[in-house]
Design a protein around this motif. Structure first.
Motif, PDB file in Angstrom:
ATOM      1  N   ALA A 181      48.716  54.975  -3.438  1.00  0.00           N
ATOM      2  CA  ALA A 181      48.223  56.056  -2.574  1.00  0.00           C
ATOM      3  C   ALA A 181      49.001  56.122  -1.271  1.00  0.00           C
ATOM      4  O   ALA A 181      49.102  57.188  -0.654  1.00  0.00           O
ATOM      5  N   ALA A 188      45.597  58.059   0.863  1.00  0.00           N
ATOM      6  CA  ALA A 188      46.202  59.347   0.519  1.00  0.00           C
ATOM      7  C   ALA A 188      45.872  60.401   1.564  1.00  0.00           C
ATOM      8  O   ALA A 188      46.729  61.201   1.954  1.00  0.00           O
ATOM      9  N   PHE A 243      43.434  62.184  -6.569  1.00  0.00           N
ATOM     10  CA  PHE A 243      42.598  61.038  -6.223  1.00  0.00           C
ATOM     11  C   PHE A 243      41.122  61.391  -6.177  1.00  0.00           C
ATOM     12  O   PHE A 243      40.269  60.536  -6.374  1.00  0.00           O
ATOM     13  N   ASP A 293      53.759  58.250  -1.001  1.00  0.00           N
ATOM     14  CA  ASP A 293      53.690  59.642  -1.447  1.00  0.00           C
ATOM     15  C   ASP A 293      55.002  60.174  -2.010  1.00  0.00           C
ATOM     16  O   ASP A 293      55.134  61.375  -2.246  1.00  0.00           O
ATOM     17  N   ILE A 316      41.833  56.476  -1.874  1.00  0.00           N
ATOM     18  CA  ILE A 316      41.808  57.889  -1.513  1.00  0.00           C
ATOM     19  C   ILE A 316      41.983  58.072  -0.011  1.00  0.00           C
ATOM     20  O   ILE A 316      42.565  59.050   0.446  1.00  0.00           O
TER      21      ILE A 316
END
Length: 430
Positions: free
Chosen positions: A170, A214, A228, A173, A211
């Motif tokens: 996460a 992210a 996610f 990217d 998450i």
């Protein structure tokens, strides 16, 4: 002349492996013609730097994720370790017993998958490696007669921060979306009664979920976040408020303001308002809430940056609406709107700044009907509340809590805010 295992060990032990003349084909042939006991769980390095060949493979600057022989080398390392039937390995001063080399941790608690998914200076493709790991985890399950080895791999935490491979993924990217979506889909599909927790619900030692990593990426796309968020629809049926706490929303806003520091300073100047670097998100919340009507705020300097944040917010808002409906067992009277302002008006358990910023961005939306013939006020009147009032109070954070529409400390309700900024909307019928 075939190279020796010692040549292979030396290849992986060099930080700059480009210095070697070995090819992946030569390494593969050597492994295929060697005893698995001599390399499958073999380690290179001393003390805290001791790692298996697979650890070194996934962190090598030579891998591209495209070369057939390169992928075959990783396959051989994993397959041979599975064939050995779970060996006891002396690594990092600890005795480890696993079903494959994929579960072996180094001194810092990092498995080979931590190295595969973490961000490196030298980037490589991940899709074929993900496909390989999925195939190998299925092979272990077949051998054990189980169905959850994949999630066991994804739940392994390192020693220092308690991060799993999914935390590292996460936070990276540049990994291809196809690889990420394949990993997360497999996590959902592999969830079973033997797996006590969904891998995406495993927090690190700081209470952070994958998450969250992210979401904190300022340049993460809506599609990336959506991948996610998918686990919210899994059989675990956790609430949106449980996952996206006050702290998470704070950090999303902090990331946005930090990434657009110059534009935020201009926004402050345009509105004759001084900001504090340490409390920027609180200050923004104050200026937005202190204005009864949004048309008194100059939004021009943040208009373009907010365009980049909007897709991410839409994904989170839609997840919140679905969660609210599911957990209150409400029949869905209204379909979810595609309009950002309408969508934000559907979620009272969301920070007030979200809808306020959206209204600043598009004030005409307050009177605009969406694809279902409704305006934001219609959605606010039937909005299903979550339990954010409770969660935000329990959520410890260094700075002041964000204000939520559903909380007692917000002077105006969601409906009243919409009426203050579009009084004539009360005359529009659904």
């Amino acid at each position: 002349m075939m190279i020796s295992l010692q040549d292979v060990f030396e290849f992986y032990s060099k930080r700059a492996s480009f210095e070697t003349n070995l090819t992946w084909k030569e390494i593969l042939e050597c492994l295929q013609n060697s005893d698995a006991g001599d390399f499958a769980y073999a380690t290179i390095g001393e003390g805290r730097g001791k790692k298996t060949l697979l650890h070194h493979h996934f962190s090598s600057i030579c891998i591209t994720g495209e070369d057939n022989d390169e992928i075959a080398v990783a396959r051989t390392l994993i397959e041979r370790s599975i064939d050995m039937g779970g060996s006891t390995v002396q690594l990092g001063g600890m005795q480890e017993h696993g079903d494959s080399v994929l579960t072996v941790s180094d001194y810092h608690g990092h498995t080979p998958l931590h190295y595969l998914f973490r961000e490196h200076l030298h980037q490589h493709l991940h899709v074929r490696y993900v496909e390989l790991i999925i195939e190998m985890s299925a092979r272990v399950d077949e051998k054990r007669k189980t169905s959850f080895y994949w999630n066991e791999l994804m739940l392994q935490q390192d020693k220092w921060a308690g991060c799993t491979p999914l935390h590292d993924m996460a936070d990276n990217d540049v990994i291809e979306y196809l690889a990420v979506s394949s990993v997360l889909k497999k996590c959902n599909n592999a969830s079973g009664s033997q797996c006590l927790i969904h891998p995406l619900l495993q927090r690190n030692t700081h209470g952070v979920l994958p998450i969250h990593f992210a979401c904190f990426k300022a340049d993460a796309s809506g599609q990336w976040i959506e991948a996610f968020v998918g686990f919210l629809d899994s059989d675990y049926k956790v609430t949106y408020d449980t996952v996206f706490t006050c702290e998470c929303h704070c950090r999303i806003l902090e990331s946005f303001l930090h990434y657009h520091e110059e534009e935020f300073q201009q926004f402050s100047d345009d509105n004759n308002w001084s900001s504090s670097e340490e409390m920027e998100y609180v200050s923004l919340q104050q200026i937005l809430s202190s204005n009864e009507q949004m048309d008194g705020i100059d939004w021009s300097s943040l208009r373009t940056p907010f365009d980049d944040l909007l897709p991410k917010l839409r994904v989170l808002l839609e997840a919140a609406v679905k969660s609210n409906m599911y957990h209150t067992h409400q029949t869905q009277e209204y379909e979810i709107s595609l309009e950002p302002v309408h969508l934000a008006a559907s979620v009272p358990n969301f920070p007030t700044f979200i809808l306020q910023m959206m209204v600043l961005h598009d004030q005409s939306a307050l009177m605009r009907t969406d694809e279902h013939g409704r305006i934001p006020l219609h959605y606010a009147l039937v909005a299903t509340p979550g339990n954010q009032e409770h969660d935000s109070r329990d959520d410890s954070y260094d700075a002041k809590d964000l204000v939520y529409w559903s909380a007692n400390d917000e002077s105006r309700s969601l409906v009243q805010f919409l009426l203050d900024n579009a009084p004539s909307s009360a005359d529009i019928h659904d």
